[in-house]
Design a protein around this motif. Structure first.
Motif, PDB file in Angstrom:
ATOM      1  N   ASN A 147     -53.985  11.622   7.214  1.00 48.54           N
ATOM      2  CA  ASN A 147     -55.176  11.848   6.397  1.00 48.54           C
ATOM      3  C   ASN A 147     -56.282  12.395   7.298  1.00 48.54           C
ATOM      4  O   ASN A 147     -56.096  12.509   8.507  1.00 48.54           O
ATOM      5  CB  ASN A 147     -55.602  10.565   5.660  1.00 48.54           C
ATOM      6  N   LYS A 182     -46.600  14.572   1.135  1.00 44.87           N
ATOM      7  CA  LYS A 182     -47.044  15.479   0.082  1.00 44.87           C
ATOM      8  C   LYS A 182     -45.859  16.276  -0.444  1.00 44.87           C
ATOM      9  O   LYS A 182     -44.968  16.645   0.315  1.00 44.87           O
ATOM     10  CB  LYS A 182     -48.105  16.451   0.606  1.00 44.87           C
ATOM     11  N   ALA A 217     -51.196  16.938  -4.118  1.00 44.14           N
ATOM     12  CA  ALA A 217     -51.636  15.559  -3.958  1.00 44.14           C
ATOM     13  C   ALA A 217     -50.548  14.712  -3.299  1.00 44.14           C
ATOM     14  O   ALA A 217     -49.363  14.933  -3.526  1.00 44.14           O
ATOM     15  CB  ALA A 217     -51.999  14.976  -5.313  1.00 44.14           C
TER      16      ALA A 217
END
Length: 65
Positions: A9, A18, A23
């Motif tokens: 992240n 992913k 998303a």
């Protein structure tokens, strides 16, 4: 061919899997856990491609299933 990726992240505090670079579909505290699960998902969704990145967002591994 489906595409999956393992990326950190933005703070590099968690690891995301992913699908199609959209998303996140899974989130993990440890990179190894994310990589293991991503390999399972990619193998179950053949033909597929898996790209694994490090905390600096550098590609370190690419696999095709």
């Amino acid at each position: 061919m489906k595409e999956f990726s393992v990326v950190a992240n933005k703070d590099a505090t968690t690891w995301l899997i992913k699908a199609e670079d959209v998303a996140p579909i899974h989130e993990f505290d440890k990179r190894d856990d994310a990589v293991e699960k991503a390999k399972e998902i990619a193998a179950e969704n053949q033909p597929s491609k898996l790209e694994i990145f490090d905390a600096s967002n550098e590609l370190v591994e690419k696999k095709v299933y």
